[in-house]
Design a protein around this motif. Sequence first.
Motif, PDB file in Angstrom:
ATOM      1  N   UNK A   1       0.830  -1.207   0.000  1.00 46.52           N
ATOM      2  CA  UNK A   1       0.000   0.000   0.000  1.00 46.52           C
ATOM      3  C   UNK A   1       0.864   1.256   0.000  1.00 46.52           C
ATOM      4  N   UNK A   2       2.034   1.201   0.648  1.00 43.79           N
ATOM      5  CA  UNK A   2       2.953   2.343   0.621  1.00 43.79           C
ATOM      6  C   UNK A   2       3.492   2.593  -0.780  1.00 43.79           C
ATOM      7  N   UNK A   3       3.527   1.563  -1.631  1.00 44.74           N
ATOM      8  CA  UNK A   3       3.999   1.692  -3.008  1.00 44.74           C
ATOM      9  C   UNK A   3       2.867   1.919  -4.001  1.00 44.74           C
ATOM     10  N   UNK A   4       1.657   2.084  -3.507  1.00 42.77           N
ATOM     11  CA  UNK A   4       0.528   2.270  -4.403  1.00 42.77           C
ATOM     12  C   UNK A   4       0.045   0.996  -5.048  1.00 42.77           C
ATOM     13  N   UNK A   5       0.388  -0.160  -4.467  1.00 39.87           N
ATOM     14  CA  UNK A   5      -0.021  -1.464  -4.994  1.00 39.87           C
ATOM     15  C   UNK A   5      -1.057  -2.078  -4.063  1.00 39.87           C
ATOM     16  N   UNK A   6      -1.877  -2.964  -4.597  1.00 37.43           N
ATOM     17  CA  UNK A   6      -2.903  -3.604  -3.789  1.00 37.43           C
ATOM     18  C   UNK A   6      -2.476  -5.003  -3.399  1.00 37.43           C
ATOM     19  N   UNK A   7      -2.646  -5.402  -2.132  1.00 38.90           N
ATOM     20  CA  UNK A   7      -2.290  -6.764  -1.719  1.00 38.90           C
ATOM     21  C   UNK A   7      -3.296  -7.817  -2.161  1.00 38.90           C
ATOM     22  N   UNK A   8      -4.491  -7.390  -2.611  1.00 35.97           N
ATOM     23  CA  UNK A   8      -5.523  -8.337  -3.044  1.00 35.97           C
ATOM     24  C   UNK A   8      -6.059  -7.919  -4.410  1.00 35.97           C
ATOM     25  N   UNK A   9      -5.272  -8.099  -5.465  1.00 40.94           N
ATOM     26  CA  UNK A   9      -5.697  -7.653  -6.802  1.00 40.94           C
ATOM     27  C   UNK A   9      -6.870  -8.427  -7.368  1.00 40.94           C
ATOM     28  N   UNK A  10      -7.130  -9.631  -6.876  1.00 37.81           N
ATOM     29  CA  UNK A  10      -8.232 -10.425  -7.427  1.00 37.81           C
ATOM     30  C   UNK A  10      -9.584  -9.733  -7.236  1.00 37.81           C
ATOM     31  N   UNK A  11      -9.685  -8.887  -6.240  1.00 41.63           N
ATOM     32  CA  UNK A  11     -10.957  -8.203  -5.994  1.00 41.63           C
ATOM     33  C   UNK A  11     -11.178  -7.046  -6.950  1.00 41.63           C
ATOM     34  N   UNK A  12     -10.151  -6.638  -7.691  1.00 44.06           N
ATOM     35  CA  UNK A  12     -10.267  -5.462  -8.558  1.00 44.06           C
ATOM     36  C   UNK A  12     -10.368  -5.796 -10.039  1.00 44.06           C
ATOM     37  N   UNK A  13     -10.029  -7.019 -10.432  1.00 42.56           N
ATOM     38  CA  UNK A  13      -9.940  -7.342 -11.860  1.00 42.56           C
ATOM     39  C   UNK A  13     -11.286  -7.268 -12.573  1.00 42.56           C
ATOM     40  N   UNK A  14     -12.307  -7.871 -12.011  1.00 44.66           N
ATOM     41  CA  UNK A  14     -13.613  -7.871 -12.684  1.00 44.66           C
ATOM     42  C   UNK A  14     -14.194  -6.461 -12.783  1.00 44.66           C
ATOM     43  N   UNK A  15     -14.149  -5.647 -11.721  1.00 48.37           N
ATOM     44  CA  UNK A  15     -14.636  -4.264 -11.870  1.00 48.37           C
ATOM     45  C   UNK A  15     -13.894  -3.482 -12.953  1.00 48.37           C
ATOM     46  N   UNK A  16     -12.582  -3.728 -13.100  1.00 51.71           N
ATOM     47  CA  UNK A  16     -11.823  -3.029 -14.148  1.00 51.71           C
ATOM     48  C   UNK A  16     -12.358  -3.383 -15.528  1.00 51.71           C
ATOM     49  N   UNK A  17     -12.685  -4.658 -15.736  1.00 51.94           N
ATOM     50  CA  UNK A  17     -13.231  -5.071 -17.037  1.00 51.94           C
ATOM     51  C   UNK A  17     -14.659  -4.578 -17.226  1.00 51.94           C
ATOM     52  N   UNK A  18     -15.453  -4.595 -16.163  1.00 54.36           N
ATOM     53  CA  UNK A  18     -16.852  -4.189 -16.278  1.00 54.36           C
ATOM     54  C   UNK A  18     -16.999  -2.708 -16.613  1.00 54.36           C
ATOM     55  N   UNK A  19     -16.059  -1.893 -16.186  1.00 57.18           N
ATOM     56  CA  UNK A  19     -16.182  -0.477 -16.496  1.00 57.18           C
ATOM     57  C   UNK A  19     -15.831  -0.170 -17.959  1.00 57.18           C
ATOM     58  N   UNK A  20     -15.355  -1.206 -18.688  1.00 62.26           N
ATOM     59  CA  UNK A  20     -15.105  -1.065 -20.121  1.00 62.26           C
ATOM     60  C   UNK A  20     -16.212  -1.744 -20.922  1.00 62.26           C
ATOM     61  N   UNK A  21     -17.415  -1.748 -20.375  1.00 61.08           N
ATOM     62  CA  UNK A  21     -18.507  -2.499 -20.976  1.00 61.08           C
ATOM     63  C   UNK A  21     -18.882  -1.958 -22.357  1.00 61.08           C
ATOM     64  N   UNK A  22     -18.559  -0.699 -22.641  1.00 61.74           N
ATOM     65  CA  UNK A  22     -18.866  -0.153 -23.959  1.00 61.74           C
ATOM     66  C   UNK A  22     -17.960  -0.731 -25.039  1.00 61.74           C
ATOM     67  N   UNK A  23     -16.799  -1.218 -24.620  1.00 56.85           N
ATOM     68  CA  UNK A  23     -15.844  -1.764 -25.589  1.00 56.85           C
ATOM     69  C   UNK A  23     -15.739  -3.278 -25.507  1.00 56.85           C
TER      70      UNK A  23
END
Length: 569
Positions: free
Chosen positions: A423-445
């Motif tokens: 978190x001090x480096x701007x990284x997430x310790x649990x990236x699996x929780x963020x992958x699907x939302x990242x793809x869903x916000x590109x639903x137009x493409x």
Amino acid sequence: MAEAGFFFNSTCQRPDRNAPPSAHTNISVHSQAQPVKHTFKRPRPRRAHSKSRPSTGYQELSPTSNSTTDQPSLPSPTGTSKDPLFSKGGGEHDRMFLSTPLPDYKHAANQTIKTRAQAQAAQAIAQAVRKSSSNSGGSGPKTAKNAVADAASGRIEYMQGRSSSISENTTATGSGSSGRLTEITSSDGHSLSAKPFTTRNGRRYLRDTTVTYPLPCDLQELHRQTLRTMLLCQIFNGPICSPAFNNKPPKRVLEAGCGTGFWSVMCHRYFSQRGHNSISFTGVDIAPLAPRVRDDHDMNWRFVQHDLRRVPLPFRDDEFNLIMSKDLSMILSTHMQQALMDEYLRVLKPGGTLEIWDGDHSLRMLLPHAPPSTKEEEDDSEDEEQVYTNAMGTYTLTPQTPLAAPQNQYLMDYNLWISKALEARGLTPMPCTTMRPILLQEIETLEEIDYRRLAIPLGEVRWEREGVGGAVTQGTNGGAISSKGKSRESDRRMLTVGQAALRRTALQTVVQMIEALEPLLRESSGKGQDEWDRWYGNMMTDLLKNNGTSWGECLEVGAWWARKKKTTS
């Protein structure tokens, strides 16, 4: 105990001292992989070698080799076995990854790049002298002197690495092909360092201090990453999870953050065994770790050296049919993810597939529950997928899967330290929780967005052995949690040899990653070297000898994929 033998005796392949050195790799043979065993000794300084024996230096990483001599792989039981991991019922391709060898880490002839450059310079000088002596009279010595100066100047420039790119045409095998191109290209408008690595704490790291990537780049770490890639290909039943290429393979593939390019090699083997050999692979990474593809290999491979933090990427619009992004959560900070996603969508061809593999860096514990039941219909693809998952001894993760904080004190310490450090480096310790939302916000493409998440227990779990119905396990507050009801015999699980080996391999990758993250974890924990060594030694004993993960601590991994919508005319 067959899996234990594999776990502790994994070694890299013996040196091939007849192989030519690679111009793309800078890995010392002194960095021999030690998969699990922790050493408290710092690397010894290199000893001077006699003139008859050149000093050690570069070695070529060649994951495309078919050699399996002395290479570790997930063990296969001898004789006839009913283990679903090794049974023939799943088809040959379902079992190919259990015996797939690690990359062929071939040692070069014992010489450093300086020695190589000097040898090449001496050869050029000798040729110049011979040529000038035969073609000139009294002016021969002067001509030879000039030739010597030109040759020496060229070699010095080569040694200093002034060239911004290195390209090499290699002759390809097979009919209808005039050659394959293997190249290293510097990123546009940005000069990458000729010496990208530095040594810290006895390990080799990227020299660029602005990079958030905390892991080393030496042979030991490359061994861990290769083992992890093999593990993921095994549990996902292949190098690709998206069903888009079940019948038709991709034509052009990009592996982002490719490292040694081992996933690309696995993907090439996967499709070539099905008769598809015309796929073009491109790997991009900030570090020049990818090896040259040998002339006698049929893989169409290109390596581009580029910092993924710098956009745009050096590729054309709509260039690739498949983009693989694997284990990049420790490379890109959260504010850079959107910029890279935009680039993925730009270079991805309409109808092409974006696939992301990653895993959580914090560890959790599976609570007692039975794996999802399966139907009997043979045409149900989801059912077949679950049958395979159950056969691996892994668990499908759904929103209903019961999870809790780990009970192992050492893993609790690790979770606290790694979360604070990332978190001090701007990284997430649990990236699996963020992958699907990242793809869903590109639903137009994007369309056909889907995923698979799996949990791999790190050892034999008590509630599996005792039966889910009557299992008693310890709660997060130290109290006991007991599920009501009498346990049924069908709920009791005894691990097969293959399942135990797979879990042991997952534990190995976790332990190796903790070792690789030592500087980061020490800084976050505030421990001195001696205190860290004691903690690490006790952790090793607890996890590897005392079955410290028996409460259900697991490695969580996932695959996410989506297709780019085709443009409408």
